[in-house]
Design a protein around this motif. Structure first.
Motif, mmCIF file in Angstrom:
data_model
loop_
_atom_site.group_PDB
_atom_site.id
_atom_site.type_symbol
_atom_site.label_atom_id
_atom_site.label_comp_id
_atom_site.label_asym_id
_atom_site.label_seq_id
_atom_site.Cartn_x
_atom_site.Cartn_y
_atom_site.Cartn_z
ATOM 1 N N GLU A 3 11.672 -2.867 -3.231
ATOM 2 C CA GLU A 3 10.528 -1.984 -3.014
ATOM 3 C C GLU A 3 9.451 -2.704 -2.208
ATOM 4 O O GLU A 3 8.836 -2.124 -1.311
ATOM 5 C CB GLU A 3 9.969 -1.525 -4.360
ATOM 6 N N ARG A 4 9.226 -3.939 -2.509
ATOM 7 C CA ARG A 4 8.184 -4.718 -1.827
ATOM 8 C C ARG A 4 8.444 -4.792 -0.316
ATOM 9 O O ARG A 4 7.508 -4.736 0.479
ATOM 10 C CB ARG A 4 8.108 -6.125 -2.440
ATOM 11 N N GLU A 7 7.404 -1.578 1.161
ATOM 12 C CA GLU A 7 5.944 -1.491 1.137
ATOM 13 C C GLU A 7 5.315 -2.276 2.293
ATOM 14 O O GLU A 7 4.408 -1.780 2.975
ATOM 15 C CB GLU A 7 5.423 -2.010 -0.207
ATOM 16 N N ARG A 11 3.167 -0.699 5.466
ATOM 17 C CA ARG A 11 1.844 -1.210 5.822
ATOM 18 C C ARG A 11 1.789 -1.611 7.293
ATOM 19 O O ARG A 11 0.866 -1.236 8.017
ATOM 20 C CB ARG A 11 1.495 -2.405 4.933
ATOM 21 N N LYS A 23 -3.451 -0.618 -0.765
ATOM 22 C CA LYS A 23 -2.821 -0.686 -2.077
ATOM 23 C C LYS A 23 -3.698 0.127 -2.999
ATOM 24 O O LYS A 23 -4.904 -0.090 -3.079
ATOM 25 C CB LYS A 23 -2.730 -2.148 -2.536
ATOM 26 N N ASP A 34 1.630 4.124 -5.015
ATOM 27 C CA ASP A 34 1.415 2.731 -4.616
ATOM 28 C C ASP A 34 0.415 2.551 -3.480
ATOM 29 O O ASP A 34 -0.352 1.603 -3.470
ATOM 30 C CB ASP A 34 2.742 2.095 -4.171
ATOM 31 N N ARG A 35 0.460 3.442 -2.499
ATOM 32 C CA ARG A 35 -0.360 3.269 -1.292
ATOM 33 C C ARG A 35 -1.133 4.539 -0.961
ATOM 34 O O ARG A 35 -0.639 5.647 -1.132
ATOM 35 C CB ARG A 35 0.516 2.894 -0.086
ATOM 36 N N LEU A 49 6.279 4.246 -3.362
ATOM 37 C CA LEU A 49 7.399 3.508 -2.786
ATOM 38 C C LEU A 49 8.384 3.124 -3.874
ATOM 39 O O LEU A 49 7.987 2.779 -4.991
ATOM 40 C CB LEU A 49 6.884 2.270 -2.057
#
Length: 94
Positions: A3-4, A7, A11, A23, A34-35, A49
């Motif tokens: 997931e990171r 993300e 971004r 965030k 998340d965002r 996400l």
């Protein structure tokens, strides 16, 4: 794919089109997306996400529905392709 990773990609891609993907954390409101994506022209999107194949938990779904009921667009993205599709969609809507 984690997931990171998705993300970070979101971004970076939002930044390329002169937007911001903050965030989003809201103390006392677990399950928020998340965002918070803000694009030129005042376009705002809440983005949850997920790692590929993962889905939102019931609490997250409830928060997404609350946000959407206020007229905001809420999306769930679980892949780099999903990010690319989101970017293409928002670039068309300029």
């Amino acid at each position: 794919m984690r997931e990171r990773d998705i993300e970070i990609y979101l971004r970076d891609e939002v930044k390329k089109i002169k937007g911001r993907a903050y965030k989003f954390e809201s103390p006392g409101n677990a399950g928020v997306p998340d965002r918070l994506v803000i694009l030129p022209g005042g376009r705002v999107y809440f983005v949850e996400l997920k790692a590929p194949g993962k889905k939102s938990r019931p609490l997250q779904i409830a928060q997404q529905k609350k946000i959407a009921s206020l007229g905001c667009e809420v999306l769930e993205i679980d892949s780099l392709q999903g990010v690319d599709e989101f970017i293409a969609k928002v670039c068309e809507g300029k």
